[in-house]
Design a protein around this motif. Structure first.
Motif, PDB file in Angstrom:
ATOM      1  N   SER A  85      45.305 -10.547   3.624  1.00 28.69           N
ATOM      2  CA  SER A  85      46.066  -9.991   2.498  1.00 28.69           C
ATOM      3  C   SER A  85      46.526  -8.600   2.879  1.00 28.69           C
ATOM      4  O   SER A  85      45.702  -7.721   3.147  1.00 28.69           O
ATOM      5  CB  SER A  85      45.203  -9.946   1.229  1.00 28.69           C
ATOM      6  OG  SER A  85      44.907 -11.237   0.762  1.00 28.69           O
ATOM      7  N   TRP A  86      47.841  -8.405   2.894  1.00 26.58           N
ATOM      8  CA  TRP A  86      48.403  -7.159   3.374  1.00 26.58           C
ATOM      9  C   TRP A  86      49.363  -6.563   2.343  1.00 26.58           C
ATOM     10  O   TRP A  86      49.705  -7.198   1.346  1.00 26.58           O
ATOM     11  CB  TRP A  86      49.147  -7.391   4.688  1.00 26.58           C
ATOM     12  CG  TRP A  86      48.289  -7.856   5.814  1.00 26.58           C
ATOM     13  CD1 TRP A  86      47.267  -7.158   6.401  1.00 26.58           C
ATOM     14  CD2 TRP A  86      48.362  -9.108   6.508  1.00 26.58           C
ATOM     15  NE1 TRP A  86      46.716  -7.902   7.427  1.00 26.58           N
ATOM     16  CE2 TRP A  86      47.362  -9.103   7.510  1.00 26.58           C
ATOM     17  CE3 TRP A  86      49.173 -10.237   6.390  1.00 26.58           C
ATOM     18  CZ2 TRP A  86      47.155 -10.172   8.384  1.00 26.58           C
ATOM     19  CZ3 TRP A  86      48.966 -11.309   7.256  1.00 26.58           C
ATOM     20  CH2 TRP A  86      47.968 -11.273   8.239  1.00 26.58           C
ATOM     21  N   SER A  87      49.810  -5.359   2.632  1.00 25.45           N
ATOM     22  CA  SER A  87      50.868  -4.705   1.871  1.00 25.45           C
ATOM     23  C   SER A  87      52.125  -4.667   2.725  1.00 25.45           C
ATOM     24  O   SER A  87      52.046  -4.666   3.958  1.00 25.45           O
ATOM     25  CB  SER A  87      50.456  -3.280   1.489  1.00 25.45           C
ATOM     26  OG  SER A  87      51.581  -2.542   1.026  1.00 25.45           O
ATOM     27  N   PRO A 128      54.398 -10.768   8.956  1.00 20.55           N
ATOM     28  CA  PRO A 128      53.228 -11.353   9.619  1.00 20.55           C
ATOM     29  C   PRO A 128      53.569 -12.523  10.530  1.00 20.55           C
ATOM     30  O   PRO A 128      52.895 -12.741  11.548  1.00 20.55           O
ATOM     31  CB  PRO A 128      52.359 -11.800   8.439  1.00 20.55           C
ATOM     32  CG  PRO A 128      52.762 -10.921   7.306  1.00 20.55           C
ATOM     33  CD  PRO A 128      54.232 -10.723   7.489  1.00 20.55           C
ATOM     34  N   VAL A 138      51.280 -11.121   1.104  1.00 22.14           N
ATOM     35  CA  VAL A 138      51.694  -9.727   1.255  1.00 22.14           C
ATOM     36  C   VAL A 138      52.125  -9.183  -0.105  1.00 22.14           C
ATOM     37  O   VAL A 138      52.912  -9.818  -0.819  1.00 22.14           O
ATOM     38  CB  VAL A 138      52.853  -9.591   2.270  1.00 22.14           C
ATOM     39  CG1 VAL A 138      53.397  -8.164   2.282  1.00 22.14           C
ATOM     40  CG2 VAL A 138      52.395  -9.987   3.663  1.00 22.14           C
ATOM     41  N   ASP A 185      52.237  -2.198   5.515  1.00 18.82           N
ATOM     42  CA  ASP A 185      51.417  -2.353   6.718  1.00 18.82           C
ATOM     43  C   ASP A 185      52.245  -2.639   7.961  1.00 18.82           C
ATOM     44  O   ASP A 185      51.773  -2.434   9.084  1.00 18.82           O
ATOM     45  CB  ASP A 185      50.393  -3.478   6.521  1.00 18.82           C
ATOM     46  CG  ASP A 185      49.307  -3.116   5.525  1.00 18.82           C
ATOM     47  OD1 ASP A 185      49.056  -1.911   5.340  1.00 18.82           O
ATOM     48  OD2 ASP A 185      48.730  -4.040   4.919  1.00 18.82           O
ATOM     49  N   ARG A 186      53.447  -3.135   7.768  1.00 17.13           N
ATOM     50  CA  ARG A 186      54.317  -3.471   8.905  1.00 17.13           C
ATOM     51  C   ARG A 186      55.683  -2.832   8.692  1.00 17.13           C
ATOM     52  O   ARG A 186      56.557  -3.431   8.058  1.00 17.13           O
ATOM     53  CB  ARG A 186      54.452  -4.994   9.061  1.00 17.13           C
ATOM     54  CG  ARG A 186      53.173  -5.684   9.510  1.00 17.13           C
ATOM     55  CD  ARG A 186      53.342  -7.191   9.521  1.00 17.13           C
ATOM     56  NE  ARG A 186      52.155  -7.854  10.053  1.00 17.13           N
ATOM     57  CZ  ARG A 186      51.041  -8.070   9.348  1.00 17.13           C
ATOM     58  NH1 ARG A 186      50.984  -7.676   8.074  1.00 17.13           N
ATOM     59  NH2 ARG A 186      50.006  -8.681   9.885  1.00 17.13           N
TER      60      ARG A 186
END
Length: 314
Positions: A13-15, A144, A237, A18-19
């Motif tokens: 689980s990302w925001s 991702p 995300v 983050d990328r």
């Protein structure tokens, strides 16, 4: 919550922050993967043009991340097709794709057919009724897939305000989908928006999945992907806030029935006792029943379609 789900939430689980875009673009250039964005649309002239224009400006012209934007019109009676084309999308009518198989109404039908008219290694689906749209919805969920070869499908997660109240949208999710997933597929309990229409996946996964033709497509895809590639190949995300048109209660009931039917098929693959839903409306003589059929058809994995196989060989 299952220990496996807690681990998954920490690892998958990302925001969107983050990328950064420069990292995503570098990964695209390094791997050579191509990206198709698909908008299924039915009478969305008020919003589809703005969505297409934002994607084109931010992720085609400013940063070359997206290779094609395709709007699949599923029978609009307004100016959806013209508005989308003017904004820079390639517009294809649902009935012109795979005419050998007569089309049926439904969102899943359109998503399934879109695989035949797009070429991206990664396919990103975006609903066409979003307001105040941000290209983060696209870059966030394809990121991702470009940077992590172990990820095959990414769902967007977001707040869904309703009537000015935060977190009150997604009523079918909370009343139908989330209980079903927690009870029957607890590995998927960590998805914040399991029914959200914004997600991206590798074509190599999508072409192996059956597609429920209606509103059950998102739940069916999650469950089938879990069984095919495993939990660690799925991710989500956080892209902020999703603003869109909300359905009335009876429309939500029909959506819930389709989702329940999709779950039922995957639990038992058994006979449907009554694939219909009766609702009530007040008329001149009191409450009057209205019965609607519930989607019972699914499209097979695209790799089983001869035209798709021929296109891949060519």
């Amino acid at each position: 919550m299952l220990e496996e789900v807690e681990r998954w939430l920490a690892d998958r689980s990302w925001s969107v922050t983050d990328r950064p875009l420069h990292r995503i673009l570098a990964a695209k250039q390094r791997t050579g993967q191509t990206i198709s964005v698909v908008l299924p649309a039915l009478d969305e002239e008020e919003t589809v043009g703005d969505i297409v224009a934002v994607i084109r400006h931010d992720l085609v012209e400013q940063i070359p991340l997206v290779d094609e934007i395709v709007v699949v019109d599923s029978g609009s009676t307004d100016r959806t097709a013209q508005v989308a084309a003017r904004a820079g999308a390639r517009v294809v009518h649902r009935d012109d794709i795979l005419p050998r198989i007569p089309a049926v109404p439904g969102k899943g039908e359109v998503l399934w057919r879109s695989l035949l008219v797009t070429g991206g290694d990664i396919v990103c689906f975006i609903d066409a009724d979003l307001r105040e749209f941000s290209s983060d919805f696209v870059s966030g969920i394809v990121g991702p897939l470009l940077t992590d070869p172990g990820v095959d499908l990414v769902k967007a997660m977001y707040d869904r305000p309703l009537g000015g109240a935060a977190g009150q949208g997604g009523r079918v999710t909370e009343l139908m989908a989330r209980p079903l997933l927690n009870m029957h597929w607890p590995q998927l309990a960590g998805f914040v928006q399991p029914l959200g229409g914004e997600y991206a996946a590798r074509r190599s996964l999508l072409e192996q999945l059956p597609f429920p033709v209606g509103y059950g497509v998102e739940l069916g895809m999650l469950v089938d992907a879990l069984h095919l590639v495993g939990l660690d190949a799925l991710a989500q995300v956080d892209v902020g806030v999703r603003l869109h048109r909300h359905q009335d209660g009876q429309a939500l009931g029909r959506m819930a029935a389709a989702i329940y039917r999709t779950a039922q098929l995957r639990l038992a693959r058994g006979h449907l006792v009554r694939p219909a839903l009766t609702q009530f409306e007040r008329g001149a003589d009191g409450f009057e029943p209205r019965t609607y059929s519930v989607d019972t058809e699914e499209r097979p994995p695209m790799v089983e379609i001869a035209e798709y196989a021929e296109r891949k060989v060519a």
